[in-house]
Design an enzyme around this catalytic site. Structure first.
Site, PDB file in Angstrom:
ATOM      1  N   LYS A  66       0.838  -1.189   0.000  1.00 24.30           N
ATOM      2  CA  LYS A  66       0.000   0.000   0.000  1.00 24.30           C
ATOM      3  C   LYS A  66       0.878   1.246   0.000  1.00 24.30           C
ATOM      4  O   LYS A  66       1.976   1.260   0.578  1.00 24.30           O
ATOM      5  CB  LYS A  66      -0.909  -0.033   1.241  1.00 24.30           C
TER       6      LYS A  66
ATOM      7  N   SER B  68      -9.614   1.643   3.044  1.00 21.95           N
ATOM      8  CA  SER B  68      -8.802   2.412   2.122  1.00 21.95           C
ATOM      9  C   SER B  68      -7.740   1.585   1.409  1.00 21.95           C
ATOM     10  O   SER B  68      -7.068   2.079   0.516  1.00 21.95           O
ATOM     11  CB  SER B  68      -8.119   3.559   2.880  1.00 21.95           C
TER      12      SER B  68
ATOM     13  N   SER C  19     -10.248  -0.813   6.959  1.00 18.25           N
ATOM     14  CA  SER C  19      -9.546  -0.551   5.701  1.00 18.25           C
ATOM     15  C   SER C  19      -8.847  -1.751   5.099  1.00 18.25           C
ATOM     16  O   SER C  19      -8.413  -1.700   3.949  1.00 18.25           O
ATOM     17  CB  SER C  19      -8.544   0.593   5.880  1.00 18.25           C
TER      18      SER C  19
END
Length: 493
Positions: free
Chosen positions: A84, A166, A190
């Site tokens: 990420k 996210s 997330s």
């Protein structure tokens, strides 16, 4: 590269890749080439990968040579893993949390997570897109959107199905077979949300099991990195590689005596015969008919596998009115601490400077505004406000003693069961407790959400336990996965 590898790599798990590399059938270079080719061919449809590591091929070559000369480092040797975009890597890749303000920021050192992966022999394949500032920028921002990377789409229905956030890029990329696995981060939902929506496995571990040093933060009381994979086995492999005490994150000291470097020892499909799982019906009240049917089918499967189901289970905290003060107050302090250490050429070194930068570049930076950033900047940044202290105490008391721990003790349970991100993620996040989601089916119908998406599509079954109960959660998820095998790849052709 032989063309058969491009087909073989679809849905290949990490043990299969290791076996193939050990036999000489494929190499790490082959794996990197195959994933890069899939990204080139198909990522334009879902927009999940921000950048490919320009050194990935050289890393793979070196690891292949090392395998020949010295043998394998272990289960992750030569395995391509995506990260990420809020996890620091000290290489030629950038770390931006999706913000154009940090688009040219290169970390001075690896995050602990990245360093652990390198040490285990993984190839850091690239950085994946995410919801900007981990969805703590604007209340109206779409999940999966960042000013740097645009909008991540769900590979099972681009533009129609919710992608989750996210860690949307992490989950979508793994679902689409753009990497062997990915690392996501979660404050509240997330990892679990996008994993559930993209038919993959996700684990948000107990707070302190994995170091947060070198991660762009929201809140130290809830933040953690975790694996996103296509199988529970692969998630267990990744989790073991990421654990360890880190002097840069004192919270990891709490994991001493509670962590393992090998979680594959808990891949026990027979454990379900001994498991006791609670059904917190209060958290199912907003499920539409199709998703509720998936839950009921899952309960039936678990019963057939020998699980003792306690239904319903009530939690004293069910009616609690929660706030986000812990996130709001910790965000300013934690982000300022991170930004202050960035290189001089980076244009922002505080939350206030981020806000100013965005205003100056509003046309590209503020498609959805920055109300949450401004709201958080109104705090002192010292974590001395009574509202913060009260909320932190309330979160711990209600989510633990009057929540998860109460239910587990009252009914002698191993875990509580939820669907996807519905209720369980937030409860576990406030408690700092572990949570795992595993594919549970596909809802053919659904209702429209506020964001214009439908609730149909892949759904994950989610299990929550007490602190450092990852071994038990892995056993349960592995047993359910083996009994159902709901994981299916998306059709990208």
């Amino acid at each position: 590269m032989d063309h058969w590898i491009e087909d073989w790599i679809i849905e290949a798990d990490i043990p299969s890749m290791q076996k193939a590399m050990e036999s000489g059938t494929v190499s790490s270079v082959d794996l990197v080439k195959a994933y890069q080719e899939r990204i080139r061919k198909y990522d334009s449809k879902i927009n999940s990968v921000l950048e490919i590591n320009p050194d990935a091929m050289e890393l793979a070559k070196a690891l292949d040579q090392e395998r020949k000369e010295q043998g394998s480092r272990g289960r992750l040797h030569g395995i391509p893993v995506l990260l990420k975009d809020n996890i620091d890597t000290h290489d030629k890749m950038h770390t931006s949390a999706g913000s154009i303000a940090l688009a040219n920021s290169i970390a001075a050192q690896d995050a602990f997570v990245a360093a652990q992966l390198r040490s285990a022999g993984a190839v850091l394949l690239g950085k994946v897109n995410m919801t900007e500032w981990a969805n703590f920028m604007s209340a109206t921002m779409w999940s999966g959107y960042s000013s740097r990377g645009g909008l991540v789409l769900n590979p099972y229905g681009p533009g129609e199905l919710f992608v989750g956030g996210s860690s949307s890029g992490s989950a979508a990329a793994v679902a689409a077979n753009f990497g062997a696995a990915a690392i996501g981060t979660e404050t509240s939902g997330s990892i679990i949300s996008p994993s559930s929506q993209n038919c993959v496995v996700g684990i948000k571990p107990t707070l302190g099991l994995i170091s947060r040093s070198g991660m762009i933060p929201i809140a130290h009381s809830q933040d953690s990195a975790g694996p996103i994979t296509r199988t529970v086995t692969d998630a267990a492999i990744l989790l073991g590689a990421l654990t360890g005490v880190d002097e840069r994150d004192p919270t990891t000291l709490s994991s001493v005596g509670h962590s393992y470097q090998d979680y594959t020892q808990f891949l026990d499909a027979c454990y379900l015969k001994h498991a006791r799982i609670g059904i917190p019906r209060f958290y199912y009240k907003d499920l539409d008919e199709a998703r509720l049917a998936i839950v009921e089918e899952a309960i039936d499967v678990l019963i057939k596998e020998g699980v003792t189901i306690i239904d319903p289970v009530e939690l004293p905290c069910e009616q609690t009115e929660w706030d986000v003060n812990v996130l709001r107050y910790e965000f300013k302090k934690d982000l300022n601490d991170y930004l202050a250490k960035l290189a001089e050429h980076v244009p922002v070194h505080s939350l206030r400077e981020v806000i100013a930068f965005n205003e100056k570049h509003a046309e590209t930076a503020l498609k959805y505004g920055q109300g949450t950033l401004i709201w958080s900047d109104q705090t002192s940044g010292t974590l001395s406000e009574q509202a913060y202290l009260d909320s932190k105490l309330k979160n711990e008391e209600m989510s633990r003693r009057m929540g998860i721990d109460y239910a587990l003790a009252e009914h002698d349970l191993d875990a509580l069961m939820f669907l996807g991100n519905e209720g369980g993620s937030d409860l576990a996040a406030r408690a700092g407790y572990p949570i795992i989601t595993v594919p549970a089916g596909y809802a053919a119908t659904g209702v429209l959400t506020r964001g214009g998406y439908t609730t149909k599509g892949p759904q994950g079954l989610t299990f929550v336990g007490t602190a450092f109960s990852e071994p038990t959660l892995i056993k349960i998820a592995y047993g359910f996965e083996n009994a159902t095998k709901h994981r299916r790849p998306p059709q990208l052709e």
